[in-house]
Enzyme design. Structure first.
Site, PDB file in Angstrom:
ATOM      1  N   THR A  70       0.841  -1.204  -0.022  1.00  0.00           N
ATOM      2  CA  THR A  70      -0.050  -0.058   0.021  1.00  0.00           C
ATOM      3  C   THR A  70       0.910   1.336  -0.068  1.00  0.00           C
ATOM      4  O   THR A  70       0.590   2.157  -0.708  1.00  0.00           O
ATOM      5  CB  THR A  70      -0.936  -0.043   1.218  1.00  0.00           C
ATOM      6  OG1 THR A  70      -1.681  -1.455   1.021  1.00  0.00           O
ATOM      7  CG2 THR A  70      -1.881   1.012   1.241  1.00  0.00           C
ATOM      8  N   LYS A  97       8.466  10.647  21.480  1.00  0.00           N
ATOM      9  CA  LYS A  97       8.772  11.661  22.604  1.00  0.00           C
ATOM     10  C   LYS A  97       7.270  12.263  23.197  1.00  0.00           C
ATOM     11  O   LYS A  97       7.460  13.212  23.856  1.00  0.00           O
ATOM     12  CB  LYS A  97       9.459  12.893  21.964  1.00  0.00           C
ATOM     13  CG  LYS A  97      10.765  12.261  21.501  1.00  0.00           C
ATOM     14  CD  LYS A  97      11.417  13.630  20.980  1.00  0.00           C
ATOM     15  CE  LYS A  97      12.811  13.392  20.276  1.00  0.00           C
ATOM     16  NZ  LYS A  97      13.357  14.404  19.384  1.00  0.00           N
ATOM     17  N   ARG A 119      -2.153   5.696   7.408  1.00  0.00           N
ATOM     18  CA  ARG A 119      -2.422   4.378   7.809  1.00  0.00           C
ATOM     19  C   ARG A 119      -2.286   4.290   9.253  1.00  0.00           C
ATOM     20  O   ARG A 119      -1.534   4.787   9.897  1.00  0.00           O
ATOM     21  CB  ARG A 119      -1.644   3.214   7.202  1.00  0.00           C
ATOM     22  CG  ARG A 119      -1.635   1.891   7.917  1.00  0.00           C
ATOM     23  CD  ARG A 119      -1.280   0.672   7.228  1.00  0.00           C
ATOM     24  NE  ARG A 119      -1.886   0.411   6.234  1.00  0.00           N
ATOM     25  CZ  ARG A 119      -1.897  -0.757   5.327  1.00  0.00           C
ATOM     26  NH1 ARG A 119      -0.799  -1.736   5.924  1.00  0.00           N
ATOM     27  NH2 ARG A 119      -2.353  -1.328   4.356  1.00  0.00           N
ATOM     28  N   HIS A 147     -10.370   0.130   4.501  1.00  0.00           N
ATOM     29  CA  HIS A 147      -9.400   0.190   3.545  1.00  0.00           C
ATOM     30  C   HIS A 147      -9.759   0.369   2.288  1.00  0.00           C
ATOM     31  O   HIS A 147      -9.798  -0.411   1.312  1.00  0.00           O
ATOM     32  CB  HIS A 147      -8.420  -1.032   3.770  1.00  0.00           C
ATOM     33  CG  HIS A 147      -6.975  -1.125   2.938  1.00  0.00           C
ATOM     34  ND1 HIS A 147      -6.532  -0.153   2.242  1.00  0.00           N
ATOM     35  CD2 HIS A 147      -6.185  -1.917   3.013  1.00  0.00           C
ATOM     36  CE1 HIS A 147      -5.429  -0.410   1.847  1.00  0.00           C
ATOM     37  NE2 HIS A 147      -4.998  -1.633   2.393  1.00  0.00           N
TER      38      HIS A 147
HETATM   39  C1  NCD Z   1      -4.403  -5.462   4.357  1.00  0.00           C
HETATM   40  C2  NCD Z   1      -4.200  -4.551   5.168  1.00  0.00           C
HETATM   41  O1  NCD Z   1      -3.283  -4.070   5.580  1.00  0.00           O
HETATM   42  O2  NCD Z   1      -5.117  -4.188   5.764  1.00  0.00           O
HETATM   43  N1  NCD Z   1      -3.004  -5.367   3.439  1.00  0.00           N
HETATM   44  C3  NCD Z   1      -2.813  -4.529   2.401  1.00  0.00           C
HETATM   45  O3  NCD Z   1      -3.112  -3.420   2.596  1.00  0.00           O
HETATM   46  N2  NCD Z   1      -2.601  -5.048   1.176  1.00  0.00           N
HETATM   47  C4  NCD Z   1      -4.543  -6.700   4.403  1.00  0.00           C
HETATM   48  C5  NCD Z   1      -3.768  -7.538   5.350  1.00  0.00           C
HETATM   49  O4  NCD Z   1      -2.965  -6.980   6.126  1.00  0.00           O
HETATM   50  O5  NCD Z   1      -4.039  -8.623   5.548  1.00  0.00           O
END
Ligand code: NCD
Length: 323
Positions: A70, A97, A119, A147
């Protein structure tokens, strides 16, 4: 279907400056992103190497949780649109910190970052930033919530292979309880008219998921013959508090996609996985690398989807900032 040039015009149905999830989007908005991504991909397939839509824009990648595909995909997508990019990771930052998440993001914004890809392990973290910052926020996965770009690229890949979403039956298999990918797929697929089956052990498929308009099955073997696509979700061990099934080998035995199950499935079944894949757990190598698998197409399509999202949000952000 409206025709527009990705470089010059904003499609009229796109009016948002943030992408926080697919729950809030209409079918028309989702289709708008998919169509925009298809045009982006075609332009690159026809030899273009760079578009200039994000020239002068700084995109920040704020990853407070592990990621390979990602993060790389967003970073490359931004570069292909001529943006400048800055990467930010939680370890080694002022968060260690004691600085708050919002203060860190405000600091990054003050340096001129006007789009942030976020994220975070907490559900709702990107939404929090969208309320406090001027920057456009793109959710790159928040806790167990959503996501959206992963859901979009999964749907894009299915639409590309099958020519439609409406009327297809899609199984999401595995750890539905902890999966933000499952939730984004459910919102997007059901809005576009697919029948969705959530399949997994009872401990990992919350019964309330039916309220989102999906069917529930606890037996992959029972549904194999009726599904057009199978999306194999990773077991999210890092989010589980406790044991949700007796052993990995039992999980693989009941819910893993293997050659035997493939033979019982529809002849043209599509096998998807958001990755990272655990070979031998949710999928065996022969299936992951076999002719039904579109796992690497998903990765390539992810780039087009992220370019489309960055471009669309930036058009709205740019127009609002100029006003
Ligand atoms: C996913 C996530 O991080 O939610 N991965 C991703 O973004 N390709 C799925 C996962 O971690 O299993």
């Amino acid at each position: 279907m409206p025709v527009f040039e990705p470089v010059d015009e904003r499609p009229p149905e796109w009016t948002r400056r943030h992408l926080l999830g697919l729950q809030a989007l209409s079918a028309a908005e989702i289709t708008c992103i998919l169509d925009h991504a298809a045009r982006m991909r075609d332009r690159f397939a026809s030899g273009e190497r760079k578009l200039t839509s994000l020239a002068g824009v700084v995109v920040g990648n704020l990853f407070f949780e592990a990621s390979t595909r990602t993060r790389t995909s967003f970073s490359l997508a931004a570069k292909r649109l001529s943006a400048d990019t800055v990467d930010f990771t939680a370890s080694g930052s002022s968060l260690s910190k004691g600085e708050s998440f919002t203060d860190t993001a405000l600091t990054i914004e003050a340096m001129g970052v006007s789009m942030m890809v976020v994220r975070h392990s907490s559900s709702g973290a990107p939404e929090l930033l969208s309320r406090r910052l001027q920057a456009s926020i793109l959710n790159a996965g928040d806790g167990t919530h959503e996501h959206p770009t992963q859901g979009l690229l999964d749907i894009f890949t299915i639409r590309e292979q099958r020519g439609r979403i409406d009327g297809l039956t899609v199984a999401l298999v595995g750890d539905i309880l902890h999966s933000r990918v499952a939730r984004s797929n459910i919102w997007g697929l059901t809005k576009l008219g697919a029948r969705v089956i959530a399949c997994g052990p009872a401990t990992l498929v919350p019964p309330q998921i039916r309220k989102l308009g999906v069917e529930v099955s606890h037996s992959l073997d029972d549904i194999l013959g009726e599904v057009d696509c199978i999306n194999l979700l990773r077991v999210q061990f890092e989010r589980q508090r406790g044991a949700f099934f007796p052993s990995i080998s039992e999980y693989a035995h009941l819910y893993g996609m293997n050659g035997d199950r493939l033979r019982k499935a529809k002849q043209d079944v599509l096998i998807l996985a958001p990755g990272p894949i655990n070979r031998g757990v949710e999928i065996t190598p022969d299936v992951a690398d076999g002719p039904h698998s579109v796992i690497l197409d998903q990765v390539s399509n992810g780039l087009a989807i992220r370019m489309a999202c960055l471009d669309l949000l930036n058009r709205v952000r740019g127009a609002e900032t100029a006003a």
